[in-house]
Design a protein around this motif. Structure first.
Motif, PDB file in Angstrom:
ATOM      1  N   VAL A 120      -3.486   4.831  -1.827  1.00  0.00           N
ATOM      2  CA  VAL A 120      -4.509   5.381  -0.942  1.00  0.00           C
ATOM      3  C   VAL A 120      -4.371   6.899  -0.860  1.00  0.00           C
ATOM      4  O   VAL A 120      -3.271   7.424  -0.701  1.00  0.00           O
ATOM      5  CB  VAL A 120      -4.392   4.775   0.481  1.00  0.00           C
ATOM      6  N   GLN A 175      -5.933   3.853   8.423  1.00  0.00           N
ATOM      7  CA  GLN A 175      -6.872   3.363   7.404  1.00  0.00           C
ATOM      8  C   GLN A 175      -6.118   2.823   6.186  1.00  0.00           C
ATOM      9  O   GLN A 175      -6.504   1.807   5.609  1.00  0.00           O
ATOM     10  CB  GLN A 175      -7.815   4.477   6.961  1.00  0.00           C
ATOM     11  N   VAL A 206      -9.936   6.922   1.336  1.00  0.00           N
ATOM     12  CA  VAL A 206     -10.360   6.697   2.719  1.00  0.00           C
ATOM     13  C   VAL A 206     -10.987   7.974   3.263  1.00  0.00           C
ATOM     14  O   VAL A 206     -10.768   9.068   2.725  1.00  0.00           O
ATOM     15  CB  VAL A 206      -9.195   6.220   3.611  1.00  0.00           C
ATOM     16  N   THR A 230       0.919   5.591   0.039  1.00  0.00           N
ATOM     17  CA  THR A 230       0.261   6.890   0.123  1.00  0.00           C
ATOM     18  C   THR A 230       1.346   7.941   0.187  1.00  0.00           C
ATOM     19  O   THR A 230       2.521   7.628   0.363  1.00  0.00           O
ATOM     20  CB  THR A 230      -0.706   6.977   1.323  1.00  0.00           C
ATOM     21  N   GLU A 250      -4.593  -0.563  -7.715  1.00  0.00           N
ATOM     22  CA  GLU A 250      -5.943  -0.102  -7.393  1.00  0.00           C
ATOM     23  C   GLU A 250      -5.835   1.200  -6.622  1.00  0.00           C
ATOM     24  O   GLU A 250      -4.839   1.444  -5.942  1.00  0.00           O
ATOM     25  CB  GLU A 250      -6.660  -1.112  -6.490  1.00  0.00           C
ATOM     26  N   VAL A 275       0.869  -1.174   0.000  1.00  0.00           N
ATOM     27  CA  VAL A 275       0.000   0.000   0.000  1.00  0.00           C
ATOM     28  C   VAL A 275       0.907   1.226   0.000  1.00  0.00           C
ATOM     29  O   VAL A 275       1.884   1.277   0.747  1.00  0.00           O
ATOM     30  CB  VAL A 275      -0.908   0.031   1.254  1.00  0.00           C
ATOM     31  N   LYS A 322      -5.496  -1.524   4.444  1.00  0.00           N
ATOM     32  CA  LYS A 322      -5.804  -1.946   3.075  1.00  0.00           C
ATOM     33  C   LYS A 322      -4.858  -3.019   2.549  1.00  0.00           C
ATOM     34  O   LYS A 322      -5.095  -3.596   1.492  1.00  0.00           O
ATOM     35  CB  LYS A 322      -5.760  -0.744   2.120  1.00  0.00           C
ATOM     36  N   GLU A 352      -7.694   3.484  -3.669  1.00  0.00           N
ATOM     37  CA  GLU A 352      -8.656   3.458  -2.567  1.00  0.00           C
ATOM     38  C   GLU A 352      -8.700   4.845  -1.941  1.00  0.00           C
ATOM     39  O   GLU A 352      -7.654   5.419  -1.617  1.00  0.00           O
ATOM     40  CB  GLU A 352      -8.221   2.459  -1.491  1.00  0.00           C
ATOM     41  N   ILE A 361      -1.814  -1.034  -4.094  1.00  0.00           N
ATOM     42  CA  ILE A 361      -2.924  -0.152  -3.734  1.00  0.00           C
ATOM     43  C   ILE A 361      -2.369   1.244  -3.451  1.00  0.00           C
ATOM     44  O   ILE A 361      -1.381   1.396  -2.718  1.00  0.00           O
ATOM     45  CB  ILE A 361      -3.675  -0.668  -2.490  1.00  0.00           C
TER      46      ILE A 361
END
Length: 159
Positions: free
Chosen positions: A113, A45, A139, A28, A135, A26, A49, A137, A111
């Motif tokens: 985020v 959060q 939050v 971010t 993907e 993940v 994921k 996502e 992912i």
């Protein structure tokens, strides 16, 4: 610096090993200038994921471009160290661009985020995430929790 903070090239090697071990990556990113409850809830959060949470940290020069000449308040090495000491953060890398497009292209997370204050349509990184098979996502946003709000409160309180 803490052993969770790596240059992008080295981190790409580490994450390739993590993926080979079956871990979901993940990613971010952000400025994380004054660490606050909005940041920690957001990072928790994001971590939920997948298995490994990587935080891309805007460098001092990119924060200035994004937020203005008075920012960042905290130097990048200190911001990176604070993030790396959070339990939910597995790795941190510092990048100088205004967006995380190049970091995402290099690291190819499973992912990506971002906070609910974004939509996929206005996310500069969306195309590169999708091109690498990742993907996106979104939050939930923590309303009112921002560095700008903290700075304004301090200024009002100590005028």
């Amino acid at each position: 610096m803490d052993n969770k903070v790596y240059k992008i090239e080295k981190l790409a090697e580490i994450l390739a090993e993590e993926k080979a071990a079956g871990n979901q990556i993940v990613f971010t990113n952000g400025c994380f200038d004054l660490l606050h409850i909005g940041h920690t809830r957001y990072l928790a959060q994001a971590k939920a994921k997948g298995d490994i949470l990587v935080v891309g940290l805007n460098s001092d020069s990119s924060v200035k471009k994004l937020k203005g000449d008075k920012r960042p308040l905290i130097p990048q090495d200190e911001r990176a160290e604070m993030l790396s000491n959070l339990e939910m953060v597995d790795y941190v890398t510092i990048f100088a661009d205004e967006t995380a497009k190049n970091v995402i292209a290099e690291l190819e997370p499973d992912i990506y985020v971002k906070g609910g204050d974004y939509s996929i349509n206005n996310l500069p990184e969306a195309e590169v995430v999708q091109q690498s098979g990742g993907e996106i996502e979104l939050v939930s946003e923590i309303k009112g929790a921002s560095t700008t709000n903290i700075v304004n409160k301090i200024l009002e309180t100590y005028e």
